[in-house]
Design an enzyme around this catalytic site. Structure first.
Site, PDB file in Angstrom:
ATOM      1  N   HIS A  75       0.843  -1.203   0.000  1.00 15.07           N
ATOM      2  CA  HIS A  75       0.000   0.000   0.000  1.00 15.07           C
ATOM      3  C   HIS A  75       0.875   1.248   0.000  1.00 15.07           C
ATOM      4  O   HIS A  75       1.961   1.265   0.587  1.00 15.07           O
ATOM      5  CB  HIS A  75      -0.936   0.017   1.214  1.00 15.07           C
ATOM      6  N   ASP A  77      -0.715   4.268   0.824  1.00  8.31           N
ATOM      7  CA  ASP A  77      -1.305   5.197   1.788  1.00  8.31           C
ATOM      8  C   ASP A  77      -0.559   5.111   3.109  1.00  8.31           C
ATOM      9  O   ASP A  77       0.020   4.079   3.463  1.00  8.31           O
ATOM     10  CB  ASP A  77      -2.803   4.943   1.969  1.00  8.31           C
ATOM     11  N   ASP A 108       6.524   2.019   6.442  1.00  7.96           N
ATOM     12  CA  ASP A 108       5.206   1.394   6.265  1.00  7.96           C
ATOM     13  C   ASP A 108       4.451   2.080   5.135  1.00  7.96           C
ATOM     14  O   ASP A 108       3.606   2.918   5.381  1.00  7.96           O
ATOM     15  CB  ASP A 108       4.440   1.488   7.583  1.00  7.96           C
ATOM     16  N   GLU A 142      -5.304   0.917   2.938  1.00  8.62           N
ATOM     17  CA  GLU A 142      -4.906  -0.163   3.850  1.00  8.62           C
ATOM     18  C   GLU A 142      -4.879   0.299   5.300  1.00  8.62           C
ATOM     19  O   GLU A 142      -5.213  -0.462   6.205  1.00  8.62           O
ATOM     20  CB  GLU A 142      -3.517  -0.689   3.474  1.00  8.62           C
ATOM     21  N   GLU A 143      -4.504   1.557   5.523  1.00  5.30           N
ATOM     22  CA  GLU A 143      -4.316   2.026   6.887  1.00  5.30           C
ATOM     23  C   GLU A 143      -5.631   2.328   7.600  1.00  5.30           C
ATOM     24  O   GLU A 143      -5.628   2.550   8.806  1.00  5.30           O
ATOM     25  CB  GLU A 143      -3.418   3.280   6.900  1.00  5.30           C
ATOM     26  N   GLU A 171       5.030  -5.621   4.410  1.00  3.48           N
ATOM     27  CA  GLU A 171       4.814  -4.896   5.667  1.00  3.48           C
ATOM     28  C   GLU A 171       6.082  -4.942   6.539  1.00  3.48           C
ATOM     29  O   GLU A 171       6.874  -5.887   6.460  1.00  3.48           O
ATOM     30  CB  GLU A 171       3.644  -5.509   6.440  1.00  3.48           C
ATOM     31  N   HIS A 358       4.555   4.349  11.959  1.00  2.00           N
ATOM     32  CA  HIS A 358       3.495   5.189  12.520  1.00  2.00           C
ATOM     33  C   HIS A 358       4.014   6.194  13.549  1.00  2.00           C
ATOM     34  O   HIS A 358       3.222   6.937  14.123  1.00  2.00           O
ATOM     35  CB  HIS A 358       2.378   4.355  13.146  1.00  2.00           C
TER      36      HIS A 358
END
Length: 388
Positions: A75, A77, A108, A142-143, A171, A358
């Site tokens: 992903h 995003d 990520d 995805e997030e 990931e 994150h």
């Protein structure tokens, strides 16, 4: 590195990322891939908007026509930046400082996407395109709750006659060193919300009040002390984390009327979300604590997606040959789109270190990016030899 720079400078907070997909699409088309940008226009529940109709974009890129389809999924995003003033550098600038690359999404998982694309380039001229297919699935959803990304892309592709044989997800599952984890499944994830209603009143006249905060504290205390299980070979012990607590009367001398709490449980294969709901209702809350409402939602129960056989052990050996670390087969880490992919083909996850994912100042070293590229290269070579 120019591809990574271009997508790192795209502010692709969920469900944005269309620009990144088109940048990657353009790059892959120059390598000979056939690309489809596939939008799904539906209600998108994500971190940044609620119940709004949002166009979510997805990419499926394909090289070759063979029946064995080796897919990479990921992903573009990213999660919000948090307090941007606390970042050392602009999170959407491509910044390298002392061999460390900083930016939202580098771990990520934009770094893994570019590492994989770099890894497969050398295979493209030499594979038998009548036997082998390389494919790449990327989403901008995805997030969040991920309703309009890989979850919808997979049945769409199947209806087009696309069948995946094996999938690698990028990931950031590595724990201490890049490549030390091969994620073969996932813990389940369920979020529980509880509301307790009482009677508002003056704090000096407590005998006339019913303070819901006291009851919700008792519930949360029981919840964090509850021993769910000890884990097993592939699943760590189930764990509960409190994520929200609210009870505000509006003044310091007023008992609130309502208290609210939210907590998440990551759990192994001994439970389902429904079983956990029953435990919370009957054993943790019990009959002695009055509550108003208890509800939950689950992003997926626990699963093992891939049988640990000689083929998978060969993948582990391929990583060892590059990193000098024999990886652990594990379900460590968060939920990912692998929970959808497992219904279509075997899937494993290999990626960067997850320690800054994150976080403010998300970063990884250039050395780790190069190491991941070399790991992907050797894993791809091993999979081709084993499965073809």
């Amino acid at each position: 590195m120019s591809l990574l720079k271009d997508i790192m400078e795209d502010n692709s907070i969920t469900p944005n990322g269309k620009k990144s997909l088109y940048i990657i699409c353009s790059f892959l088309e120059k390598l000979g891939f056939i690309c489809q940008i596939i939008p799904f226009n539906d209600i998108n529940h994500n971190n940044n908007s609620s119940n709004t109709h949002t166009e979510v974009y997805n990419l499926y890129a394909k090289y070759g026509k063979g029946s064995f389809n080796l897919c990479f999924a990921g992903h573009v995003d990213v999660v919000p930046t948090g307090d941007i003033q606390k970042w050392k550098f602009n999170p959407f600038n491509f910044t390298i400082d002392k061999n460390i690359l900083y930016g939202r999404g580098i771990v990520d998982m934009k770094g893994a996407i570019v590492s994989y694309i770099s890894a497969i380039e050398e295979f493209l001229p030499v594979i038998d395109q009548q036997k082998m297919t390389f494919s790449i699935m990327l989403t901008t959803d995805e997030e969040g709750i991920a309703e309009n990304g890989i979850k919808k892309l997979l049945p769409y592709l199947k209806n087009q006659g696309e069948n995946l044989s094996f999938c690698l997800v990028g990931e950031p599952v590595s724990k201490n060193s890049v490549g030390d984890i091969i994620k073969i499944g996932s813990r389940g994830s369920a979020t529980f919300k509880i509301t307790v209603r009482g009677t508002q009143g003056h704090v000096a006249y407590h005998e006339y009040n019913d303070n819901p905060a006291k009851r919700i504290i008792r519930i949360l205390n029981r919840a964090v002390l509850y021993k769910f299980d000890n884990g097993d070979q592939y699943f760590s012990p189930s764990n509960l984390e409190i994520t929200t607590m609210k009870c505000d009367s509006g003044a310091e001398n007023i008992v609130p009327e309502v208290a609210f709490a939210q907590f998440n449980i990551r759990y192994g294969n001994k439970y389902t979300a429904e079983i956990l709901f029953s435990i919370i209702e009957k054993e943790i809350i019990g009959e002695d604590i009055k509550f108003t409402n208890l509800e939950y939602h689950s992003s997926g129960d626990s699963f093992i997606s891939t049988q640990i056989d000689d083929n998978l052990k060969s993948v582990a050996n391929a990583i060892f040959q590059v990193s000098n670390i024999f990886p652990e087969f594990s379900t460590y880490g968060g939920t990912s789109d692998a929970r959808f992919i497992k219904e279509y083909c075997p899937v494993i996850e290999i990626g960067l270190l997850g320690s800054t994912a994150h976080q403010i100042n998300e970063n990884c070293s250039i050395d780790d990016l190069n190491l991941l590229k070399n790991i992907y290269n050797n894993v791809i070579s091993t999979i081709i030899k084993k499965y073809l």
